[in-house]
Scaffold this active site. Structure first.
Site, PDB file in Angstrom:
ATOM      1  N   LYS A  22       0.717  -1.235  -0.117  1.00  0.00           N
ATOM      2  CA  LYS A  22       0.050   0.028  -0.110  1.00  0.00           C
ATOM      3  C   LYS A  22       0.917   1.394  -0.082  1.00  0.00           C
ATOM      4  O   LYS A  22       0.795   2.162  -0.813  1.00  0.00           O
ATOM      5  CB  LYS A  22      -0.909  -0.038   1.169  1.00  0.00           C
ATOM      6  CG  LYS A  22      -1.385   1.426   1.599  1.00  0.00           C
ATOM      7  CD  LYS A  22      -2.423   1.337   2.672  1.00  0.00           C
ATOM      8  CE  LYS A  22      -1.461   1.630   4.095  1.00  0.00           C
ATOM      9  NZ  LYS A  22      -1.339   2.833   4.395  1.00  0.00           N
ATOM     10  N   ASN A  23       1.978   1.427   0.881  1.00  0.00           N
ATOM     11  CA  ASN A  23       2.737   2.442   1.042  1.00  0.00           C
ATOM     12  C   ASN A  23       3.659   2.686  -0.037  1.00  0.00           C
ATOM     13  O   ASN A  23       4.304   3.819  -0.187  1.00  0.00           O
ATOM     14  CB  ASN A  23       3.334   2.514   2.419  1.00  0.00           C
ATOM     15  CG  ASN A  23       2.100   2.668   3.526  1.00  0.00           C
ATOM     16  OD1 ASN A  23       1.102   3.033   3.255  1.00  0.00           O
ATOM     17  ND2 ASN A  23       2.564   2.249   4.752  1.00  0.00           N
ATOM     18  N   CYS A 117      -4.888   7.933   9.496  1.00  0.00           N
ATOM     19  CA  CYS A 117      -5.060   7.278  10.894  1.00  0.00           C
ATOM     20  C   CYS A 117      -4.657   8.234  11.947  1.00  0.00           C
ATOM     21  O   CYS A 117      -3.571   9.074  11.824  1.00  0.00           O
ATOM     22  CB  CYS A 117      -4.138   6.113  10.829  1.00  0.00           C
ATOM     23  SG  CYS A 117      -4.406   4.759   9.784  1.00  0.00           S
ATOM     24  N   ARG A 122       1.187  14.282  13.416  1.00  0.00           N
ATOM     25  CA  ARG A 122       1.536  14.045  11.918  1.00  0.00           C
ATOM     26  C   ARG A 122       1.512  15.493  11.603  1.00  0.00           C
ATOM     27  O   ARG A 122       0.865  15.786  10.296  1.00  0.00           O
ATOM     28  CB  ARG A 122       0.394  13.212  11.391  1.00  0.00           C
ATOM     29  CG  ARG A 122       0.423  11.933  12.107  1.00  0.00           C
ATOM     30  CD  ARG A 122      -0.584  10.917  11.267  1.00  0.00           C
ATOM     31  NE  ARG A 122       0.166  10.180  10.473  1.00  0.00           N
ATOM     32  CZ  ARG A 122      -0.323   9.457   9.487  1.00  0.00           C
ATOM     33  NH1 ARG A 122      -1.590   9.021   9.623  1.00  0.00           N
ATOM     34  NH2 ARG A 122       0.509   8.719   8.712  1.00  0.00           N
ATOM     35  N   ASP A 306       4.105   0.267  12.194  1.00  0.00           N
ATOM     36  CA  ASP A 306       2.850  -0.187  11.627  1.00  0.00           C
ATOM     37  C   ASP A 306       2.475  -1.630  12.080  1.00  0.00           C
ATOM     38  O   ASP A 306       1.648  -1.994  12.015  1.00  0.00           O
ATOM     39  CB  ASP A 306       2.871  -0.090   9.912  1.00  0.00           C
ATOM     40  CG  ASP A 306       3.119   1.175   9.529  1.00  0.00           C
ATOM     41  OD1 ASP A 306       2.700   2.194  10.472  1.00  0.00           O
ATOM     42  OD2 ASP A 306       3.357   1.409   8.350  1.00  0.00           O
ATOM     43  N   ARG A 398      -9.144  -0.124   3.987  1.00  0.00           N
ATOM     44  CA  ARG A 398      -8.165   0.881   3.370  1.00  0.00           C
ATOM     45  C   ARG A 398      -6.904   0.342   3.149  1.00  0.00           C
ATOM     46  O   ARG A 398      -6.281   0.863   2.254  1.00  0.00           O
ATOM     47  CB  ARG A 398      -7.916   2.195   4.532  1.00  0.00           C
ATOM     48  CG  ARG A 398      -9.076   3.168   4.470  1.00  0.00           C
ATOM     49  CD  ARG A 398      -8.676   4.425   5.516  1.00  0.00           C
ATOM     50  NE  ARG A 398      -7.228   4.824   5.286  1.00  0.00           N
ATOM     51  CZ  ARG A 398      -6.402   5.277   5.858  1.00  0.00           C
ATOM     52  NH1 ARG A 398      -6.790   5.233   7.208  1.00  0.00           N
ATOM     53  NH2 ARG A 398      -5.282   5.637   5.543  1.00  0.00           N
TER      54      ARG A 398
HETATM   55  C1  EPZ Z   1       4.112   6.829   6.252  1.00  0.00           C
HETATM   56  O1  EPZ Z   1       3.204   8.016   7.044  1.00  0.00           O
HETATM   57  C2  EPZ Z   1       2.983   5.716   6.196  1.00  0.00           C
HETATM   58  N1  EPZ Z   1       1.928   6.138   5.203  1.00  0.00           N
HETATM   59  C3  EPZ Z   1       2.588   5.291   7.691  1.00  0.00           C
HETATM   60  O2  EPZ Z   1       1.708   4.234   7.381  1.00  0.00           O
HETATM   61  C4  EPZ Z   1       3.670   4.922   8.414  1.00  0.00           C
HETATM   62  O3  EPZ Z   1       3.418   4.650   9.840  1.00  0.00           O
HETATM   63  C5  EPZ Z   1       4.814   5.869   8.198  1.00  0.00           C
HETATM   64  O4  EPZ Z   1       5.083   6.255   7.053  1.00  0.00           O
HETATM   65  C6  EPZ Z   1       6.098   5.363   8.936  1.00  0.00           C
HETATM   66  O5  EPZ Z   1       6.628   4.326   8.223  1.00  0.00           O
HETATM   67  C7  EPZ Z   1       1.651   6.289   4.232  1.00  0.00           C
HETATM   68  O6  EPZ Z   1       2.715   5.781   3.321  1.00  0.00           O
HETATM   69  C8  EPZ Z   1       0.714   6.588   3.297  1.00  0.00           C
HETATM   70  P1  EPZ Z   1       6.376   9.904   8.332  1.00  0.00           P
HETATM   71  P2  EPZ Z   1       4.118   9.588   6.882  1.00  0.00           P
HETATM   72  O7  EPZ Z   1       6.285  11.322   7.619  1.00  0.00           O
HETATM   73  O8  EPZ Z   1       4.673   9.505   5.717  1.00  0.00           O
HETATM   74  C9  EPZ Z   1       7.036  13.076  12.001  1.00  0.00           C
HETATM   75  C10 EPZ Z   1       0.018   2.633   8.213  1.00  0.00           C
HETATM   76  O9  EPZ Z   1      -0.492   2.060   8.976  1.00  0.00           O
HETATM   77  N2  EPZ Z   1       6.622  14.110  10.798  1.00  0.00           N
HETATM   78  O10 EPZ Z   1       7.482   8.768   8.281  1.00  0.00           O
HETATM   79  O11 EPZ Z   1       3.029  10.223   7.251  1.00  0.00           O
HETATM   80  C11 EPZ Z   1       5.484  12.440  12.159  1.00  0.00           C
HETATM   81  O12 EPZ Z   1       4.721  13.083  12.790  1.00  0.00           O
HETATM   82  C12 EPZ Z   1       0.457   4.156   8.239  1.00  0.00           C
HETATM   83  O13 EPZ Z   1       0.190   2.167   6.958  1.00  0.00           O
HETATM   84  C13 EPZ Z   1       7.224  15.232  11.102  1.00  0.00           C
HETATM   85  O14 EPZ Z   1       7.432  15.511  12.418  1.00  0.00           O
HETATM   86  O15 EPZ Z   1       4.889   9.005   8.262  1.00  0.00           O
HETATM   87  C14 EPZ Z   1       5.813  11.160  12.666  1.00  0.00           C
HETATM   88  O16 EPZ Z   1       5.980  11.126  14.014  1.00  0.00           O
HETATM   89  C15 EPZ Z   1       0.234   4.836   9.086  1.00  0.00           C
HETATM   90  N3  EPZ Z   1       7.164  16.333  10.185  1.00  0.00           N
HETATM   91  C16 EPZ Z   1       7.250  10.667  12.097  1.00  0.00           C
HETATM   92  O17 EPZ Z   1       7.918  11.858  11.523  1.00  0.00           O
HETATM   93  C17 EPZ Z   1       6.728  16.011   9.054  1.00  0.00           C
HETATM   94  O18 EPZ Z   1       6.732  16.620   8.106  1.00  0.00           O
HETATM   95  C18 EPZ Z   1       7.195   9.779  11.014  1.00  0.00           C
HETATM   96  O19 EPZ Z   1       6.289  10.192   9.852  1.00  0.00           O
HETATM   97  C19 EPZ Z   1       6.544  14.565   8.752  1.00  0.00           C
HETATM   98  C20 EPZ Z   1       6.498  13.757   9.698  1.00  0.00           C
END
Ligand code: EPZ
Length: 419
Positions: A22-23, A117, A122, A306, A398
């Site tokens: 998915k991701n 989610c 986020r 995840d 989803r």
């Molecule tokens: C992706 O989310 C995935 N979603 C998530 O999948 C997954 O948990 C996550 O990566 C981590 O592997 C998709 O690919 C659609 P991040 P993403 O940016 O990109 C902080 C699932 O269950 N952060 O790597 O949104 C953030 O708050 C899901 O399939 C900032 O602070 O995750 C988090 O604490 C849920 N500022 C951490 O970084 C930013 O600008 C990692 O988030 C961006 C992120």
């Protein structure tokens, strides 16, 4: 409302095939709008809700989409709009990849703020930092983000936070930038590498994906191509954990065992037998008592956040106290309030949780608060002593392709009901 009714206690046995990640496929779909006249043909695309939503977005801006039997054929020649607004994009997270793609293609994008989610705050500050560094101005309102650049110019960007989304989004915006963009402190997840591979197959020049530094040399055009994204590491891990919890012998096929090493390591530590064979993994249910463990979620190659929630369900059945440190999201323990209904004892302190397992789980009516919480509760329901219900399974649809049907094939007694 849709729900699953699960008669717990049936041991899982047999083979289950993992679908496409998915991701990986969601940003790849967003990236497909960067192609010129030629079609992008994507094979083995799972028809999960998030994919359907992304395809609707592509159609809404003028893309031609043909999605049949798992093959998505996308033609972007007539895309003329740089606006992705309304309800659909705000229903899931990956809609934010349209910001990077549209900025790359049109030098401007207006996209509704993403949903996703409820597992933490986020923010998208690192995405914004990247767009600005490439030369874009950014307007952020409570409803949308508008980015615009006269031209995008390659530069060095050091991310303060390792973010999958920001890494991919800036890669998408930078493929057409002038000169070289160097991204440092990037995410190394398998899907980040897969998106870079896809863009390179279309003609991009991206090096270093999978390491801490990615270099993107800007090019003038990308062409359509055929591509098949990687298997879903998280779906595979979910079946591994389900098999550890209530399996006899389950073989999970279409996997890349390397992507699952952190999960395999933890299952071995608990006392589960895991056998890797090429493109499959066999998990054998425990013959002796399982041991409590400590888990810390981290960015890849650490233990994936995840899979923290599915793992919590397994740890609920391990006598003794296990601890989980959730280092990626600040609010990913909501599912424990549901497991408590089944007799699980837990304590949460900030980003740390301890789970004291019990010999057997009581059946209960459970609410899936998000995608992976849903997976966790389904695993718990499969293990419970009686009939459980998991409500709000739209979350599960989803991201898991035919979850109930695949579990049924393994011997689970699970029924989908629409109320
Ligand atoms: C992706 O989310 C995935 N979603 C998530 O999948 C997954 O948990 C996550 O990566 C981590 O592997 C998709 O690919 C659609 P991040 P993403 O940016 O990109 C902080 C699932 O269950 N952060 O790597 O949104 C953030 O708050 C899901 O399939 C900032 O602070 O995750 C988090 O604490 C849920 N500022 C951490 O970084 C930013 O600008 C990692 O988030 C961006 C992120």
């Amino acid at each position: 409302m849709k729900k699953f009714v699960i008669n717990g206690g049936k041991r899982l046995n047999g083979e289950v095939e993992v679908s496409t990640s998915k991701n990986a496929i969601l940003p790849i779909l967003a990236a497909s709008i960067l192609a010129d006249k030629k079609d992008v043909i994507l094979e083995c695309v799972p028809s999960i809700t998030d994919v359907e939503r992304m395809l609707l977005i592509i159609e809404s801006i003028g893309g031609k989409v043909d999605f049949n039997n798992g093959v998505a054929c996308i033609n972007s020649e007539n895309i003329s709009s740089f606006e992705v607004l309304g309800e659909n994009p705000s229903k899931f997270r990956a809609s934010y990849y349209m910001i990077g793609s549209l900025l790359g293609r049109f030098k401007k994008a207006k996209v509704a703020l993403p949903g996703g989610c409820p597992i933490g705050e986020r923010p998208i500050d690192q995405h914004i930092k990247g767009f600005k560094a490439l030369g874009a101005t950014v307007e952020l309102t409570s409803e949308y983000i508008y980015v615009e650049a006269k031209e995008l110019i390659g530069t060095n960007i050091f991310f303060d936070v390792v973010s999958v989304g920001a890494t991919i989004n800036i890669m998408l915006a930078a493929v057409f930038a002038d000169g070289v963009t160097t991204l440092e402190n990037v995410a190394k997840e398998p899907h980040v590498v897969d998106v870079a591979n896809f863009l390179n197959t279309m003609g991009a020049n991206i090096k270093g994906a999978g390491t801490d530094v990615i270099r993107i040399s800007g090019i003038k055009k990308l062409s359509g191509c055929m591509y098949q994204a990687i298997p879903d590491q998280i779906e595979a891990g979910t079946y591994m954990i389900a098999a550890a919890a209530i399996g006899e012998e389950v073989t999970i096929t279409n996997v890349i065992p390397k992507h699952l090493e952190p999960v395999t390591a933890k299952l071995l530590e608990i006392g589960i037998e895991v056998i890797e064979n090429g493109e499959s993994i066999t998990v054998k249910g425990a013959k002796t008592a399982l041991k409590p463990i400590k888990i810390q979620t981290l960015q890849y190659p650490g233990f994936p956040t995840d899979l923290q929630q599915p793992m919590g369900a397994l740890l609920s059945l391990v006598e003794g106290t296990s601890t989980i440190s959730e280092r990626v999201y600040e609010n990913r323990f909501l599912y424990l309030t549901q497991l408590e209904k089944m007799g699980v004892k837990y304590a949460i302190e900030g980003r740390d949780a301890s789970i004291t397992g019990t010999k057997s789980l009581n059946p209960a009516v459970l609410i899936a608060t998000d995608l992976r919480a849903g997976a966790s509760l389904i695993i718990a329901g499969l293990c419970a002593n009686g009939t459980s219900e998991v409500l709000d399974i739209d979350h599960v649809d989803r991201g898991y392709y035919k979850f109930d049907e695949k579990l049924k094939k393994l011997g689970a007694d699970i029924t989908r009901l629409e109320v």
